[in-house]
Design an enzyme around this catalytic site. Structure first.
Site, short mmCIF file in Angstrom:
data_model
loop_
_atom_site.label_atom_id
_atom_site.label_comp_id
_atom_site.label_asym_id
_atom_site.label_seq_id
_atom_site.Cartn_x
_atom_site.Cartn_y
_atom_site.Cartn_z
N GLU A 192 0.93 -1.25 0.09
CA GLU A 192 0.07 -0.09 -0.03
C GLU A 192 0.70 1.16 0.01
O GLU A 192 0.89 2.15 0.71
CB GLU A 192 -0.97 -0.14 1.10
CG GLU A 192 -1.98 -1.12 1.14
CD GLU A 192 -3.26 -1.06 2.03
OE1 GLU A 192 -3.30 -0.20 2.81
OE2 GLU A 192 -4.05 -1.79 1.77
N GLU A 315 -4.97 -8.56 -0.59
CA GLU A 315 -5.87 -8.19 0.74
C GLU A 315 -7.25 -8.33 0.21
O GLU A 315 -7.65 -7.44 -0.61
CB GLU A 315 -5.03 -7.05 1.35
CG GLU A 315 -3.92 -7.38 2.10
CD GLU A 315 -3.61 -6.28 2.77
OE1 GLU A 315 -4.40 -5.49 3.53
OE2 GLU A 315 -2.23 -5.72 3.08
O1 AHR Z 1 -5.04 -6.33 6.78
C1 AHR Z 1 -4.96 -5.24 7.74
C2 AHR Z 1 -4.42 -4.02 6.76
O2 AHR Z 1 -5.12 -3.56 5.99
C3 AHR Z 1 -2.91 -4.09 6.17
O3 AHR Z 1 -1.93 -4.09 7.11
C4 AHR Z 1 -2.86 -3.04 5.10
O4 AHR Z 1 -2.23 -3.43 4.02
C5 AHR Z 1 -4.51 -2.84 4.92
O5 AHR Z 1 -4.73 -1.53 5.05
#
Ligand code: AHR
Length: 512
Positions: A192, A315
């Site tokens: 991110e 994710e």
């Molecule tokens: O999964 C939780 C968080 O969500 C992760 O650390 C991040 O990459 C995302 O914003």
């Protein structure tokens, strides 16, 4: 109670009056293989995601193998976890690998500034994580620290992991107990980077990526696929910039998209006891992802016609308000039937885009967000999401098959309208015809007739996951409330009509 029952049965009658949904699987038009890595997992140093949930240390009373708890690892092995992403997430961009090698007692405690400000003991480091992956039989996907690390630090970590010669870093690894280099198939450069990973713009990140990728070296035969951080919440600009500017050494661009019932990060919605409006709102997210993936693929098809660059959806999952009484930085939430249906809808999307989506990692594996497993000290619980993953095992490395649907009613409530039925078919690696179905409507069962190439199927067998309530969950005192049950239907007079129950996931093997 009675008027509600009447309304439900009337609605059911109306749905059935419209005639069964017709589903035809085009086995004669096989599509791309569904990479097993789309059933991947993610474990971050976050709350009890690692410490307590997976790692208890070798001296714990909880049975463990070299510190990793045997019950949790055993349950995860049944999921055949194909790939495990670590150490973050946001944590990856504050992680310095040298903190996590050498004698555990001498490792430096640090503050986990991403998650809860707790002390990170560094008891789990490179050797421990690689041991976990080996115990699980999973490939590793390591996310390097672009945000607060250096190119040299990253290059040396990769060399430490993979060096096969007599270099200083290989000697150090051997002195720390590992003789042979490890296999490192996937290597992420930043996480991110538009947000917690450094708040960068895509052009700046693209330049940095090229520099870092140039020094991510490993011996021939053990070179990882290099993975670039994609844009925020499916926006297209990063994919456009990266695919236009980074021509080499980028195997994939990542995407993250969480499902928030309210779409409001300040008040996301409750994990249990939610209204039906939040059921449909949550289940509408995969449809949005589907649309966005089509747009990302258009960009990639233009800039990368040779299809060298994949999409890793590393994710995804539900994100609700934290469980009352827990540290909000630990992202503890309960897991219900809604999460299982949500997971199946994501799988269908990933299957549909199998040509480019070559990996996906649910957030997260244990105790965090949409977890497979919840632990409470020595106790362990399998969530509905765990069961959704287990039911879809036959889809790993299966060949996707197009599905033609007709007569699918919409399920509409408030401002959301989604198809009541979602379907995904494939030919499993073992040659079986398999079909995954979800009925998103929490009230009405859907009659369905299944054909393969226009020819009606005779028998279906499989597993059904449903429950009495939208927010049915497994609890330590009732661990099997949401659990797959056997399902079978056979043709009568040459015709098979089955009902996909309301709010359910159904995975079937078909006998034409
Ligand atoms: O999964 C939780 C968080 O969500 C992760 O650390 C991040 O990459 C995302 O914003």
């Amino acid at each position: 109670m009675k008027p509600l029952l009447l309304a439900v049965s009337l609605a059911t009658t109306l749905a059935q009056a419209a005639g069964p949904v017709q589903l035809d699987i085009r086995a004669d038009r096989p599509g791309p293989v569904i990479a097993r890595q789309v059933y991947g997992q993610f474990a971050e140093h976050l709350g009890a995601g690692i410490y307590g949930g997976l790692w208890v240390g070798p001296d714990a009373e909880i049975p463990n193998v070299r510190g990793w708890r045997s019950d949790v690892v055993g349950a995860l092995k049944a999921l055949k976890v194909p790939v495990l992403r670590w150490p973050g997430g946001c944590f990856a961009d504050e992680y310095h690998w040298r903190d996590g090698i050498g004698p555990r007692a001498q490792r430096p405690p640090r503050v986990n500034t991403s998650w809860g400000g707790v002390i990170e003991p560094n008891a789990v480091g490179t050797h421990e994580f690689m041991d976990l992956a080996e115990q699980l039989g999973a490939e590793v996907y390591i996310n390097a620290n672009l945000g607060s690390g250096t190119v040299q630090e990253m290059a040396q970590w990769l060399e430490y992991l993979t060096a096969d010669g007599d270099t200083a870093l290989a000697r150090e690894r051997r002195a720390n107990g590992r003789d042979q280099p490890w296999k490192v198939p996937y290597w992420g450069i930043g996480n991110e980077s538009w947000g917690c990973g450094g708040h960068m713009k895509p052009g700046y990140y693209a330049d940095l990526y090229k520099q870092w990728a140039s020094f991510a070296k490993a011996p021939r035969g053990n070179r990882p696929k290099l993975v670039a951080s994609g844009g925020q919440e499916l926006e297209l600009h990063w994919t456009e910039t990266l695919s236009a500017e980074v021509k080499d050494r980028m195997a994939a661009i990542t995407h993250h998209q969480y499902s928030l019932p309210t779409r409001d990060w300040q008040k996301k919605g409750a994990a249990v006891g939610f209204p039906e409006a939040e059921w449909i709102a949550t289940l509408a997210v995969p449809q949005t992802i589907d649309g966005y993936l089509a747009k990302h693929r258009e960009i990639l098809d233009r800039n990368d016609p040779g299809k060298k660059v994949a999409i890793y959806f590393d994710e995804w999952g539900s994100w609700y308000d934290p469980e009352p009484g827990t540290d909000p930085g630990f992202l503890v939430q309960r897991n219900t039937l809604r999460d299982a249906v949500l997971a199946a809808l994501h799988f269908h999307v990933f299957h549909r885009h199998a040509e480019r989506v070559k990996m996906a990692n649910i957030a997260q594996m244990v105790n965090v967000l949409q977890a497979m497993i919840v632990t409470d000290k020595a106790r362990m619980l399998l969530t509905p999401t765990y069961h959704a993953f287990a039911m879809h095992l036959p889809f790993m490395d299966a060949t996707s098959l197009p599905v033609q649907l007709s007569g699918v009613p919409d399920y509409t409530l408030g401002r959301y309208s989604i198809p009541a039925l979602s379907a995904s078919a494939a030919k499993s690696a073992g040659g079986k015809l398999i079909l995954s179905l979800t009925n998103t409507n929490p009230q009405v069962g859907l009659p369905l007739q299944i054909a393969v190439g226009g020819k009606a199927v005779r028998t279906v067998t499989g597993q059904l996951l449903t429950a009495a309530a939208m927010d049915a969950e497994n609890r330590f005192d009732a661990p099997d409330r949401v659990k797959p049950r056997p399902f079978k239907a056979e043709a009568k007079n040459g015709l098979l009509t089955l009902t996909v129950p309301a709010k359910s996931v159904l995975v079937l093997e078909l006998q034409p």
